[in-house]
Design a protein around this motif. Structure first.
Motif, PDB file in Angstrom:
ATOM      1  N   LEU A   1     -12.696   4.781  10.859  1.00 46.39           N
ATOM      2  CA  LEU A   1     -11.472   4.592  10.072  1.00 46.39           C
ATOM      3  C   LEU A   1     -10.400   3.860  10.863  1.00 46.39           C
ATOM      4  O   LEU A   1      -9.480   3.296  10.282  1.00 46.39           O
ATOM      5  CB  LEU A   1     -10.942   5.937   9.576  1.00 46.39           C
ATOM      6  CG  LEU A   1     -11.832   6.649   8.564  1.00 46.39           C
ATOM      7  CD1 LEU A   1     -11.226   7.962   8.153  1.00 46.39           C
ATOM      8  CD2 LEU A   1     -12.082   5.782   7.354  1.00 46.39           C
TER       9      LEU A   1
ATOM     10  N   MET B   1     -11.387  -2.500  16.923  1.00 40.30           N
ATOM     11  CA  MET B   1     -10.555  -1.355  16.575  1.00 40.30           C
ATOM     12  C   MET B   1      -9.096  -1.770  16.461  1.00 40.30           C
ATOM     13  O   MET B   1      -8.648  -2.716  17.094  1.00 40.30           O
ATOM     14  CB  MET B   1     -10.666  -0.278  17.664  1.00 40.30           C
ATOM     15  CG  MET B   1     -12.073   0.140  17.987  1.00 40.30           C
ATOM     16  SD  MET B   1     -12.924   0.829  16.572  1.00 40.30           S
ATOM     17  CE  MET B   1     -11.975   2.323  16.348  1.00 40.30           C
ATOM     18  N   MET B   2      -8.355  -1.015  15.652  1.00 32.50           N
ATOM     19  CA  MET B   2      -6.926  -1.295  15.537  1.00 32.50           C
ATOM     20  C   MET B   2      -6.250  -0.975  16.871  1.00 32.50           C
ATOM     21  O   MET B   2      -6.525   0.057  17.484  1.00 32.50           O
ATOM     22  CB  MET B   2      -6.297  -0.421  14.452  1.00 32.50           C
ATOM     23  CG  MET B   2      -6.758  -0.794  13.059  1.00 32.50           C
ATOM     24  SD  MET B   2      -5.708  -0.014  11.831  1.00 32.50           S
ATOM     25  CE  MET B   2      -6.655   1.426  11.461  1.00 32.50           C
TER      26      MET B   2
ATOM     27  N   MET C   1      -4.144  -8.591  10.235  1.00 35.34           N
ATOM     28  CA  MET C   1      -5.281  -8.022  10.940  1.00 35.34           C
ATOM     29  C   MET C   1      -6.598  -8.445  10.286  1.00 35.34           C
ATOM     30  O   MET C   1      -7.542  -8.837  10.958  1.00 35.34           O
ATOM     31  CB  MET C   1      -5.164  -6.497  10.925  1.00 35.34           C
ATOM     32  CG  MET C   1      -6.322  -5.777  11.557  1.00 35.34           C
ATOM     33  SD  MET C   1      -5.940  -4.053  11.787  1.00 35.34           S
ATOM     34  CE  MET C   1      -5.747  -3.482  10.131  1.00 35.34           C
ATOM     35  N   GLN C   2      -6.641  -8.398   8.958  1.00 39.62           N
ATOM     36  CA  GLN C   2      -7.887  -8.703   8.256  1.00 39.62           C
ATOM     37  C   GLN C   2      -8.230 -10.182   8.325  1.00 39.62           C
ATOM     38  O   GLN C   2      -9.392 -10.548   8.403  1.00 39.62           O
ATOM     39  CB  GLN C   2      -7.797  -8.254   6.786  1.00 39.62           C
ATOM     40  CG  GLN C   2      -7.721  -6.758   6.604  1.00 39.62           C
ATOM     41  CD  GLN C   2      -8.920  -6.045   7.186  1.00 39.62           C
ATOM     42  OE1 GLN C   2     -10.024  -6.557   7.188  1.00 39.62           O
ATOM     43  NE2 GLN C   2      -8.709  -4.847   7.704  1.00 39.62           N
TER      44      GLN C   2
ATOM     45  N   LEU D   1      -9.439   1.226   3.720  1.00 38.97           N
ATOM     46  CA  LEU D   1      -8.223   1.979   3.397  1.00 38.97           C
ATOM     47  C   LEU D   1      -7.363   1.189   2.405  1.00 38.97           C
ATOM     48  O   LEU D   1      -6.875   1.730   1.413  1.00 38.97           O
ATOM     49  CB  LEU D   1      -7.438   2.186   4.690  1.00 38.97           C
ATOM     50  CG  LEU D   1      -6.614   3.443   4.855  1.00 38.97           C
ATOM     51  CD1 LEU D   1      -7.550   4.607   5.003  1.00 38.97           C
ATOM     52  CD2 LEU D   1      -5.746   3.317   6.102  1.00 38.97           C
ATOM     53  N   ALA D   2      -7.214  -0.099   2.671  1.00 33.47           N
ATOM     54  CA  ALA D   2      -6.401  -0.952   1.803  1.00 33.47           C
ATOM     55  C   ALA D   2      -7.054  -1.084   0.434  1.00 33.47           C
ATOM     56  O   ALA D   2      -6.386  -0.981  -0.601  1.00 33.47           O
ATOM     57  CB  ALA D   2      -6.224  -2.327   2.436  1.00 33.47           C
TER      58      ALA D   2
ATOM     59  N   MET E   1      -1.545  -5.233   7.964  1.00 30.67           N
ATOM     60  CA  MET E   1      -2.857  -5.252   7.307  1.00 30.67           C
ATOM     61  C   MET E   1      -3.404  -6.656   7.074  1.00 30.67           C
ATOM     62  O   MET E   1      -4.499  -6.991   7.515  1.00 30.67           O
ATOM     63  CB  MET E   1      -2.766  -4.478   5.982  1.00 30.67           C
ATOM     64  CG  MET E   1      -4.060  -4.381   5.219  1.00 30.67           C
ATOM     65  SD  MET E   1      -5.355  -3.516   6.106  1.00 30.67           S
ATOM     66  CE  MET E   1      -4.909  -1.810   5.835  1.00 30.67           C
TER      67      MET E   1
ATOM     68  N   ALA F   1      -9.883  -0.125   8.203  1.00 30.07           N
ATOM     69  CA  ALA F   1      -8.556  -0.446   7.673  1.00 30.07           C
ATOM     70  C   ALA F   1      -8.678  -1.210   6.359  1.00 30.07           C
ATOM     71  O   ALA F   1      -7.920  -0.959   5.414  1.00 30.07           O
ATOM     72  CB  ALA F   1      -7.782  -1.274   8.689  1.00 30.07           C
ATOM     73  N   ALA F   2      -9.652  -2.113   6.297  1.00 33.49           N
ATOM     74  CA  ALA F   2      -9.862  -2.865   5.060  1.00 33.49           C
ATOM     75  C   ALA F   2     -10.239  -1.911   3.934  1.00 33.49           C
ATOM     76  O   ALA F   2      -9.784  -2.044   2.792  1.00 33.49           O
ATOM     77  CB  ALA F   2     -10.954  -3.908   5.261  1.00 33.49           C
TER      78      ALA F   2
ATOM     79  N   ASP G   1      -6.463   2.180  -1.434  1.00 36.59           N
ATOM     80  CA  ASP G   1      -5.084   2.470  -1.809  1.00 36.59           C
ATOM     81  C   ASP G   1      -4.623   1.549  -2.918  1.00 36.59           C
ATOM     82  O   ASP G   1      -4.042   1.991  -3.917  1.00 36.59           O
ATOM     83  CB  ASP G   1      -4.170   2.317  -0.582  1.00 36.59           C
ATOM     84  CG  ASP G   1      -2.753   2.773  -0.852  1.00 36.59           C
ATOM     85  OD1 ASP G   1      -2.360   2.834  -2.036  1.00 36.59           O
ATOM     86  OD2 ASP G   1      -2.019   3.064   0.104  1.00 36.59           O
TER      87      ASP G   1
ATOM     88  N   LEU H   1       0.892  -1.152   0.000  1.00 34.77           N
ATOM     89  CA  LEU H   1       0.000   0.000   0.000  1.00 34.77           C
ATOM     90  C   LEU H   1       0.932   1.204   0.000  1.00 34.77           C
ATOM     91  O   LEU H   1       1.458   1.592   1.033  1.00 34.77           O
ATOM     92  CB  LEU H   1      -0.858  -0.001   1.262  1.00 34.77           C
ATOM     93  CG  LEU H   1      -1.836  -1.170   1.403  1.00 34.77           C
ATOM     94  CD1 LEU H   1      -2.401  -1.195   2.801  1.00 34.77           C
ATOM     95  CD2 LEU H   1      -2.936  -1.056   0.382  1.00 34.77           C
ATOM     96  N   LEU H   2       1.154   1.776  -1.184  1.00 34.63           N
ATOM     97  CA  LEU H   2       2.205   2.786  -1.302  1.00 34.63           C
ATOM     98  C   LEU H   2       1.898   4.048  -0.520  1.00 34.63           C
ATOM     99  O   LEU H   2       2.797   4.721  -0.043  1.00 34.63           O
ATOM    100  CB  LEU H   2       2.434   3.120  -2.769  1.00 34.63           C
ATOM    101  CG  LEU H   2       3.108   2.005  -3.572  1.00 34.63           C
ATOM    102  CD1 LEU H   2       3.057   2.313  -5.041  1.00 34.63           C
ATOM    103  CD2 LEU H   2       4.536   1.813  -3.122  1.00 34.63           C
ATOM    104  N   ASP H   3       0.611   4.385  -0.394  1.00 37.56           N
ATOM    105  CA  ASP H   3       0.261   5.618   0.299  1.00 37.56           C
ATOM    106  C   ASP H   3      -0.158   5.364   1.732  1.00 37.56           C
ATOM    107  O   ASP H   3      -1.007   6.060   2.278  1.00 37.56           O
ATOM    108  CB  ASP H   3      -0.828   6.366  -0.477  1.00 37.56           C
ATOM    109  CG  ASP H   3      -0.273   6.937  -1.757  1.00 37.56           C
ATOM    110  OD1 ASP H   3       0.860   7.442  -1.707  1.00 37.56           O
ATOM    111  OD2 ASP H   3      -0.932   6.865  -2.793  1.00 37.56           O
ATOM    112  N   ASN H   4       0.420   4.326   2.315  1.00 37.29           N
ATOM    113  CA  ASN H   4       0.159   4.073   3.721  1.00 37.29           C
ATOM    114  C   ASN H   4       1.465   3.794   4.437  1.00 37.29           C
ATOM    115  O   ASN H   4       2.485   3.527   3.811  1.00 37.29           O
ATOM    116  CB  ASN H   4      -0.811   2.910   3.873  1.00 37.29           C
ATOM    117  CG  ASN H   4      -2.256   3.379   3.816  1.00 37.29           C
ATOM    118  OD1 ASN H   4      -2.730   4.079   4.694  1.00 37.29           O
ATOM    119  ND2 ASN H   4      -2.933   3.023   2.743  1.00 37.29           N
TER     120      ASN H   4
ATOM    121  N   THR I   1       1.119   0.031   8.831  1.00 39.84           N
ATOM    122  CA  THR I   1      -0.139  -0.426   8.254  1.00 39.84           C
ATOM    123  C   THR I   1       0.120  -1.556   7.265  1.00 39.84           C
ATOM    124  O   THR I   1      -0.572  -2.563   7.247  1.00 39.84           O
ATOM    125  CB  THR I   1      -0.842   0.738   7.524  1.00 39.84           C
ATOM    126  OG1 THR I   1      -0.831   1.875   8.365  1.00 39.84           O
ATOM    127  CG2 THR I   1      -2.256   0.378   7.154  1.00 39.84           C
TER     128      THR I   1
END
Lengths: 541, 347
Positions: B210, A403-404, A385-386, B219-220, A382, B216-217, B223, A371-374, A378
């Motif tokens: 968010l 929540m994260m 987490m998912q 967001l991914a 990611m 987060a999903a 992106d 994810l280049l813009d993260n 993250t």
């Protein structure tokens, strides 16, 4: 056929050198081409064949990156080719690997594109030559003549769209030979997309052309074709000319050996057998897998991967080696069966693959891997987490709201940044701003966060500098040795595979050609990569 | 100085810097024209509160990867419809507002779900398709407003007794109920604390979302859809969630807008409103791929103050006829155009 003493070469290259931003890709290449000669140019991917042809054809990419050094002579005169148009004027033609044809135009129109035969009409006499009409009968006459020379019988007024692939290839050639002063014709892997019978026809046509006095430079991966038609053979490796031979001297084995060569010394130690236990237990069993990945299709591969080994997957670009990992991870549509520890894994479902403790570091780092813009953190957490629901905490004690957990995420990211030595300003830096090697480490950290049993790594060192390359390879070996992780590494760089892998599977034309030991000879590697005889394989599948 | 300028551009992006400078220029001019500066600022605050949630509605859809929601007018229609229903139910004051909000949410969810089916089929062209989808639905609802059998005499045309009016006055219903909640009066000018507070709560909820697993999903997915797919995230589902959230916020946004403005505007009124919201968030430093609550707040402040202050200032400079109105339209659309062409640039 070559007559050295007659001196007048159609095309001669003297000491050609080329650098791409400090990276030398061609080093002192010499090449001589007699009239009517078929000269084969062979080499692995990245050996410099395409760059050399781009120089000859005056492609803009060469000028834009600082030009080349050395001399090009045509008919004994030094010339400088700056644009493809100039190349055409000098009588150099190119048959491209991807067809450069207008699908909606007829065959004649394609052959005569931008070289249309014109005739005057009343309007053009008044308003100038731009308004001249096409002389269609004359154009069709020319087109038919060119097609006939190639032994094609097809209506020249058919649109190109919908024609078989083989025909398109011939139309490309017809277009080139229709140019009046054509002296040198470059064929860039012309048989790659053709069926066997079509390829034979094409080779026949090439011989005919050569007999008529046109010189041909023939670039291909198929060594038997080289043996069949070439008068002279030049082998390139890593931008250097490593050998030249005539038809009489050439054998498949000899070309294969020259092509592969030994590139890097085995500095990196092969995984120590005492520490990492490569057992005969099968970790992953692939049965008759086909993967529909465009350009890297796998057509029925069966393969057993042993627990705790590093298995290399090698082969030339476009032969399907990259497709294997992508297929198993569910990124491209695939059929067949994959068993992990005897359990069937559902295909075409990335989530299922990850849940089964497989992890993947993609060859397309910027396209799929990041994810280049993260931020780095993250990126790292990611997927875990998912899918595994890690790094989450309830909101105000309500379990339904996940929540994260910033603290856990930060700690985890910082652990990996330290462990893998990711050079960054901090865990919150965007991955876009990292260098290739550090981006790759982030990808690996993400895969490791999933705590996989089996790790797929595709092209781990592509696009990263030499120092970082070694670090990444060392890291893979370390994971294997210290954590007993089974690693399946796909790479275009054979030397790299041979330096770290326990076994190397070679893929050609979407099929498994054989599995070799890293110590096996260059000849065996060269032959398997070119899809040649299976006599030499140690383990025949 | 040069260095500072460069750093400012790098940090905030072109649109934010230029618009802030223009705003400062307007304020200075206003001082010279001896205008009521505090009055101007309070007007700006009212406008900021008015438009706040509509701009916030752009965040979920940008983050989920469908780009700014050019079809936000559809969500606004849902809100307007809910507002009309609450009047038809003859409710007054705070209950009227909250019933309107309560009704608008399910309508917006359903509409958002249907619209996201379309969005997921036109990947890559969401903005163009969204614009025209918005136009079409607004036009369709022009017929709808005439046909829906509302009876309340406050809303239907006086002659004929059928079909809703162009603008429905809210005085006596929920006019300014949020604005007046705990408001502060400053030298005769009102600061709408209630609405600003409501906006703050909405911002906090979106921010919390968010930070959640689903957020987060999303967001991914926004992106890098291919990364998301490879991580087992259902990209279409995330885009749907983003679109639905955006529509719901749009519906809430227009109700909040109406209570502050004092009228529900129907028919073609929502046609251009998405553009205002989009330019505000773009000026705030968002791009068509990335947005944050910070972008919403700073964009709102700059864009709405610009509009609020430019009108009286230009009026002062060009007192003749309705030239000021023309200039206002030029400024407003110029800002939108500028924001769209220079979208992004800040991090």
């Amino acid at each position: 056929m070559p007559k050295e003493n007659e001196a007048q070469y159609v095309l001669e290259l003297r000491n050609i050198e080329k650098e791409y931003s400090g990276n030398r890709v061609l080093n002192g290449i010499n090449l001589k081409l007699n009239p009517g000669e078929i000269h084969a140019l062979v080499g692995e991917n990245g050996a410099g064949k395409s760059t050399l042809m781009n120089i000859i054809f005056g492609m803009p990419v060469i000028q834009n990156t600082g030009g080349y050094k050395g001399e090009i002579l045509i008919d004994g005169e030094v010339i400088e080719i700056k644009t493809p148009n100039e190349a055409i004027k000098f009588g150099i033609g190119m048959v491209h690997q991807e067809f450069m044809l207008m699908p909606g135009f007829t065959i004649t129109e394609n052959i005569k594109l931008n070289r249309e035969i014109l005739k005057d009409n009343t309007v053009s006499k008044v308003l100038g030559p731009l308004l001249k009409t096409l002389d269609i009968p004359a154009m069709r006459r020319d087109a038919n003549k060119a097609l006939k020379e190639l032994g094609m019988t097809v209506d020249d007024w058919l649109p190109v769209a919908g024609l078989p692939v083989g025909y398109m290839q011939f139309i490309e050639i017809a277009r080139e030979i229709d140019k009046e002063n054509m002296k040198v014709l470059v064929f860039d892997e012309p048989t790659a997309v053709l069926a066997e019978s079509e390829a034979e026809k094409l080779l026949e046509a090439m011989k005919n052309l050569a007999n008529k006095g046109i010189s041909i430079i023939f670039i291909t991966h198929r060594l038997d074709e080289v043996i069949a038609v070439a008068d002279n053979i030049t082998v390139l490796r890593d931008g250097e000319k490593v050998g030249e031979m005539t038809k009489e001297e050439a054998t498949l084995e000899k070309i294969a050996q020259m092509m592969v060569g030994r590139k890097i010394d085995r500095i990196e130690k092969v995984c120590n057998k005492d520490v990492c236990k490569t057992s005969d237990e099968v970790a992953l069993s692939i049965k008759n897998l086909t993967v529909h990945m465009p350009g890297e299709t796998i057509r029925g591969v069966s393969l057993d991967i042993k627990k705790g080994e590093i298995l290399g997957i090698g082969g030339l670009a476009g032969q399907g080696k990259v497709g294997l990992a992508n297929g198993i991870m569910g990124l491209y549509r695939s059929t067949g069966e994959v068993y992990k520890n005897g359990q069937l894994i559902e295909l075409n479902n990335p989530r299922k693959s990850i849940e089964n403790k497989l992890a993947f570091v993609s060859e397309d780092r910027r396209g799929i891997g990041l994810l280049l813009d993260n931020s780095i953190e993250t990126n790292i957490v990611m997927t875990s987490m998912q899918i595994q629901e890690k790094f989450l905490k309830p909101l105000f004690g309500i379990k339904a709201f996940k929540m994260m957990d910033n603290r856990l995420i930060r700690e985890h990211a910082e652990k990996y940044i330290k462990e893998l030595d990711i050079r960054c300003t901090g865990a919150t830096q965007y991955t876009r701003r990292l260098s290739g090697g550090n981006q790759q480490k982030v990808c690996i950290a993400r895969a490791l966060t999933l705590e996989p049993d089996i790790l797929f790594v595709s092209e781990p060192t592509r696009g990263i500098d030499i120092g970082a390359k070694k670090l990444v390879l060392d890291l893979l070996v370390k994971l294997n040795v210290e954590h007993g992780m089974t690693i399946i590494m796909t790479s275009s760089e054979l030397g790299e595979l041979r330096s770290v892998c326990d076994r190397i599977a070679l893929i050609y034309d979407g099929k498994l050609q054989g599995i070799l030991d890293p110590q096996d000879s260059d000849v065996d590697y060269g032959l398997l990569m070119a899809g040649k005889p299976r006599l030499h394989t140690k383990e025949v599948i | 100085m040069n260095n500072l300028w460069k750093r400012a551009i790098e940090r905030f992006g072109h649109p934010k810097v230029y618009c802030t400078l223009f705003l400062a220029l307007l304020l200075i001019t206003a001082v010279f024209l001896k205008q009521n500066i505090i009055g101007l600022i309070c007007t700006a605050l009212v406008r900021i509160a008015q438009n706040s949630i509509l701009v916030l509605a752009m965040v979920p859809c940008i983050i989920s990867g469908t780009g700014p929601n050019f079809a936000l007018s559809i969500g606004m229609i849902c809100g307007a419809l809910a507002g009309c229903i609450s009047i038809e139910m003859n409710l007054v004051g705070m209950p009227a507002l909250f019933v309107a909000l309560f009704i608008s949410i399910p309508i917006a969810i359903i509409v958002g779900l249907v619209y996201s089916v379309l969005q997921n089929r036109v990947k890559g062209d969401e903005m163009t398709v969204g614009t025209y989808m918005g136009y079409s639905i607004v036009s369709l609802m022009c017929i709808g407003w005439l046909l829906i059998p509302f009876k309340s005499p406050e809303m239907v045309w006086a002659i004929g007794g059928k079909g809703l009016r162009n603008t429905i006055a809210l005085s006596g219903r929920f006019d300014k109920v949020l604005d007046k909640l705990g408001n502060i009066t400053l030298m005769g000018n009102v600061i709408p604390v209630g609405t600003l507070l409501f906006f703050a709560i909405c911002c906090y909820l979106v921010w919390l979302f968010l930070r959640s697993k689903t957020g987060a999903a999303m967001l991914a997915a926004g992106d890098n859809p291919r990364f998301a797919a490879a991580s087992g995230i259902n990209v279409d589902r995330q885009r749907t969630i983003g679109t639905v959230l955006s529509m719901v916020l749009g519906a809430i946004g227009i109700i909040v807008y109406s209570q502050s403005y004092g009228f529900i505007q129907l028919y073609t009124a929502p046609l251009y409103m998405p553009f205002l919201a989009i330019s505000a968030i773009l000026i705030g430093g968002a791009s068509i791929k990335k947005a944050s609550i910070g972008n919403v707040i700073s964009g709102l402040i700059i864009f709405q103050s610009l509009l609020a202050i430019s009108l009286p200032v230009i009026n002062g400079l060009l007192p003749t006829g309705n030239l000021s109105e023309v200039v206002r339209i030029i400024v407003q659309n110029g800002v939108i155009l500028y924001a769209l062409t220079k979208a992004g640039g800040a991090e």
